[in-house]
Design a protein around this motif. Structure first.
Motif, PDB file in Angstrom:
ATOM      1  N   UNK A 104      30.430  39.486  46.605  1.00 29.07           N
ATOM      2  CA  UNK A 104      31.963  39.059  46.713  1.00 29.07           C
ATOM      3  C   UNK A 104      32.270  38.152  45.985  1.00 29.07           C
ATOM      4  N   UNK A 105      32.969  38.641  44.871  1.00 31.98           N
ATOM      5  CA  UNK A 105      33.191  37.678  43.700  1.00 31.98           C
ATOM      6  C   UNK A 105      34.811  37.446  43.574  1.00 31.98           C
ATOM      7  N   UNK A 106      34.701  36.289  42.965  1.00 35.67           N
ATOM      8  CA  UNK A 106      36.021  35.820  42.646  1.00 35.67           C
ATOM      9  C   UNK A 106      36.050  35.221  41.563  1.00 35.67           C
ATOM     10  N   UNK A 107      35.606  35.771  40.553  1.00 32.78           N
ATOM     11  CA  UNK A 107      35.326  35.426  39.268  1.00 32.78           C
ATOM     12  C   UNK A 107      36.150  36.053  37.931  1.00 32.78           C
ATOM     13  N   UNK A 108      36.644  35.176  37.125  1.00 27.96           N
ATOM     14  CA  UNK A 108      37.521  35.644  36.149  1.00 27.96           C
ATOM     15  C   UNK A 108      36.953  35.400  34.829  1.00 27.96           C
ATOM     16  N   UNK A 109      37.132  36.373  33.788  1.00 31.75           N
ATOM     17  CA  UNK A 109      36.487  36.508  32.560  1.00 31.75           C
ATOM     18  C   UNK A 109      37.823  36.623  31.529  1.00 31.75           C
ATOM     19  N   UNK A 110      37.902  35.610  30.530  1.00 32.46           N
ATOM     20  CA  UNK A 110      38.840  35.755  29.563  1.00 32.46           C
ATOM     21  C   UNK A 110      38.333  35.617  28.201  1.00 32.46           C
ATOM     22  N   UNK A 111      38.913  36.602  27.429  1.00 33.35           N
ATOM     23  CA  UNK A 111      38.240  36.316  25.953  1.00 33.35           C
ATOM     24  C   UNK A 111      39.340  37.230  24.802  1.00 33.35           C
ATOM     25  N   UNK A 112      39.560  36.678  23.752  1.00 31.65           N
ATOM     26  CA  UNK A 112      40.440  37.096  22.795  1.00 31.65           C
ATOM     27  C   UNK A 112      39.743  38.405  22.118  1.00 31.65           C
ATOM     28  N   UNK A 113      40.752  39.331  22.084  1.00 35.90           N
ATOM     29  CA  UNK A 113      40.069  40.627  21.293  1.00 35.90           C
ATOM     30  C   UNK A 113      40.574  40.381  20.225  1.00 35.90           C
ATOM     31  N   UNK A 114      39.685  41.051  19.257  1.00 34.63           N
ATOM     32  CA  UNK A 114      39.932  41.075  17.789  1.00 34.63           C
ATOM     33  C   UNK A 114      41.014  42.053  17.545  1.00 34.63           C
TER      34      UNK A 114
END
Length: 173
Positions: A104-114
């Motif tokens: 039960x996740x409330x996690x966010x991932x962020x990353x710049x795409x090339x």
């Protein structure tokens, strides 16, 4: 010594003589791990594609169960459970193995795409694929194979897998 190598070496040693000079062993059932391979259990509907370029964001905010399962050999003569297998994996040093894993996740991932590329993001639970076998050790120290199979066992580790491609094709196409 500990682990698979020590189990193999002990299995090759001759049995200790009993009080009357003959070989005697305590009857028991041994479970051996024949092969252990890491495995990703991907959470359904948690695959994101974004781009070209820009910021990749992914969020998992839902509940999902990953349950341990295993297959058995054809001529099963004893009752080996997933709990027996998990207990054996823990004795080999895999401290974070469990029979069921609820996310039960409330996690966010962020990353710049090339620039000009597409980002692919998937959420996963890490685990193991295990080939196992069960052996009966008789009072004469003779070993008899009584069962074998394959198990998929989740661990308590989870996280994101990110990759970039030139085209926005989903995984498997």
């Amino acid at each position: 010594m500990s682990g698979f190598l020590s189990t193999a070496l002990v299995a090759l040693l001759p049995p200790a003589p009993g009080p009357d000079g003959g070989s005697r062993c305590a009857p028991r059932v041994d479970i051996e791990i024949d092969r252990l391979a890491p495995r990703n259990f991907y959470v359904p509907r948690a695959h994101y594609i974004d781009g070209p370029g820009g910021l990749m964001r992914g969020t998992v905010t839902r509940e999902h169960n990953v349950i341990a399962s295993f297959g058995r050999g054809r001529d099963a003569q004893t009752s080996i459970t997933i709990d027996d297998l998990v207990r054996e994996l823990r004795t080999l040093g895999f401290q974070h193995v469990e029979a069921r894993h609820k996310v039960f996740a409330g996690h966010e991932f962020r990353r710049e795409i090339s620039k000009g590329r597409y980002g692919h993001l998937r959420f996963r639970v890490l685990g193991y694929r295990v080939n196992w076998s069960a052996w009966s050790v008789l009072g004469t120290c003779r070993r008899v194979k009584i069962d074998s199979g394959v198990a998929s066992v989740p661990a308590r580790a989870e996280g994101w897998r990110y990759r970039e491609t030139r085209r926005p094709r989903p995984v498997g196409s």
